[in-house]
Design an enzyme around this catalytic site. Sequence first.
Site, PDB file in Angstrom:
ATOM      1  N   SER A  11      -4.836   2.732   4.233  1.00  9.09           N
ATOM      2  CA  SER A  11      -4.733   1.879   2.473  1.00  9.09           C
ATOM      3  C   SER A  11      -5.519   0.694   2.584  1.00  9.09           C
ATOM      4  CB  SER A  11      -3.949   2.838   2.096  1.00  9.09           C
ATOM      5  OG  SER A  11      -3.873   1.813   0.482  1.00  9.09           O
TER       6      SER A  11
ATOM      7  N   HIS B  58       7.525  -7.212  -2.643  1.00  2.89           N
ATOM      8  CA  HIS B  58       7.366  -6.953  -1.057  1.00  2.89           C
ATOM      9  C   HIS B  58       8.252  -7.570  -0.173  1.00  2.89           C
ATOM     10  CE1 HIS B  58       3.728  -4.833  -2.109  1.00  2.89           C
ATOM     11  NE2 HIS B  58       2.939  -5.851  -1.975  1.00  2.89           N
TER      12      HIS B  58
ATOM     13  N   LYS C 242       1.097  -1.270  -0.106  1.00  7.96           N
ATOM     14  CA  LYS C 242      -0.064  -0.432   0.229  1.00  7.96           C
ATOM     15  C   LYS C 242       1.268   1.284  -0.124  1.00  7.96           C
ATOM     16  CE  LYS C 242      -3.438  -0.744  -0.882  1.00  7.96           C
ATOM     17  NZ  LYS C 242      -3.769  -2.054  -1.869  1.00  7.96           N
TER      18      LYS C 242
HETATM   19  P1  A3P Z   1      -5.261   4.418  -1.224  1.00  4.39           P
HETATM   20  O1  A3P Z   1      -5.608   3.449  -0.598  1.00  4.39           O
HETATM   21  O2  A3P Z   1      -4.808   6.006   0.197  1.00  4.39           O
HETATM   22  O3  A3P Z   1      -5.930   5.126  -2.095  1.00  4.39           O
HETATM   23  P2  A3P Z   1      -0.140  -0.573  -3.872  1.00  4.39           P
HETATM   24  O4  A3P Z   1       0.073  -0.209  -5.343  1.00  4.39           O
HETATM   25  O5  A3P Z   1       1.565  -1.145  -3.330  1.00  4.39           O
HETATM   26  O6  A3P Z   1      -1.079  -1.712  -2.897  1.00  4.39           O
HETATM   27  O7  A3P Z   1      -0.454   1.126  -3.102  1.00  4.39           O
HETATM   28  C1  A3P Z   1      -1.832   1.448  -3.279  1.00  4.39           C
HETATM   29  C2  A3P Z   1      -1.940   2.600  -2.950  1.00  4.39           C
HETATM   30  O8  A3P Z   1      -1.083   4.159  -3.584  1.00  4.39           O
HETATM   31  C3  A3P Z   1      -3.552   3.506  -3.175  1.00  4.39           C
HETATM   32  O9  A3P Z   1      -3.907   4.172  -1.798  1.00  4.39           O
HETATM   33  C4  A3P Z   1      -3.704   4.021  -4.889  1.00  4.39           C
HETATM   34  O10 A3P Z   1      -4.844   4.940  -5.165  1.00  4.39           O
HETATM   35  C5  A3P Z   1      -2.181   4.208  -5.217  1.00  4.39           C
HETATM   36  N1  A3P Z   1      -2.280   4.851  -5.675  1.00  4.39           N
HETATM   37  C6  A3P Z   1      -2.214   4.356  -7.439  1.00  4.39           C
HETATM   38  N2  A3P Z   1      -1.745   4.583  -7.741  1.00  4.39           N
HETATM   39  C7  A3P Z   1      -1.677   6.130  -7.909  1.00  4.39           C
HETATM   40  C8  A3P Z   1      -1.136   7.751  -8.205  1.00  4.39           C
HETATM   41  N3  A3P Z   1      -1.371   7.145  -9.908  1.00  4.39           N
HETATM   42  N4  A3P Z   1      -0.660   8.358  -7.523  1.00  4.39           N
HETATM   43  C9  A3P Z   1      -1.751   8.385  -6.325  1.00  4.39           C
HETATM   44  N5  A3P Z   1      -1.400   7.447  -5.789  1.00  4.39           N
HETATM   45  C10 A3P Z   1      -1.459   6.468  -6.298  1.00  4.39           C
END
Ligand code: A3P
Length: 301
Positions: free
Chosen positions: A146, A115, A58
């Site tokens: 998140s 991870h 996340k």
């Molecule tokens: P939120 O749940 O706070 O919106 P991961 O890919 O490590 O699982 O992380 C997911 C988080 O990164 C989510 O956060 C998601 O919305 C955010 N995310 C993914 N793409 C993004 C982008 N282009 N800009 C900003 N946040 C992004």
Amino acid sequence: ESLPVFQVKVNEWTSEKYFDVLGMKIPVFVAPNPKLLSDVISNFQTRAEDVFVVTYPKSGTIWMQETIWQIYNNGENTSKNIFERVPFLEFSTSPILGEFADIAKVPSPRLMKSHLSYSIIPKGSSDGAKCKYIYIARNPKDVAVSYFHFTVSLASFGNGYNGPWEIFPMLYCISLTVGWNKWNDHVLGWWKHKDDPNVLFLKYEDLKKDLPSQVRLTANFLNKPLSEDIINRITEQCSFNGMTKDLSRYMVHVNESQTSILRKGVVGDWKNSFTPELNERFEKEVLSKIEGTRLEFDFEL
Ligand code: A3P
């Protein structure tokens, strides 16, 4: 039949199962065969052209997966699912993703997601080839929020958490009951290697503040210098709005269910969920662990 090493039964809401793989807790649905995953990691032959995007869950993994794929493909935009383009190492032994299970057969340059902690991520090969790692860290309050939303969405197919928000951040930071162990150990393990020539340590908040400069930095680190036109195109396509134009690319499919990784994509969402008491505990029990390390985060922009 081997049984999960950890079965976390917090209360009536949740029963999450994890295997211990080389000292990391990995959800059973990600690695249903922990011996196989442990062998894959231990025997992994890195190549000099390999690139790993590494995060604590996340923290912006998909964002950087998409960014490096576009850097390698000169700003091309595709509708193909991200996990086919930048496969997830730990998931590679799951039959769910059978069609790209054997990462060893993927031609170079292999772009991968993981991870894993610094201590166990594949680092070597018989010919000594080193690969590159791009680590993304995110402020842990937003990570907790998140992670909570993501794991609740997984609960519908039996692998997530279905309890109240109030106790979730404490599980996540203190009791070690979520996957890939503790946030602070993970981030600090990688932070110690931030100056290694094959490690690029970035922060989610910096990507939010100035995506073009972070894309340029990443492209140079990968020895793929790009024209300003292509950097601008990648920045637009990898912004939150650009990526949400076609969410099917970022769906995680498990059995019959699916969930999107893109949710809000902002810095500071924790403020909508943290009570003053929780904030105080979090400062004391999580943020105190990174004091004195010079690792700092923006908690709002
Ligand atoms: P939120 O749940 O706070 O919106 P991961 O890919 O490590 O699982 O992380 C997911 C988080 O990164 C989510 O956060 C998601 O919305 C955010 N995310 C993914 N793409 C993004 C982008 N282009 N800009 C900003 N946040 C992004």
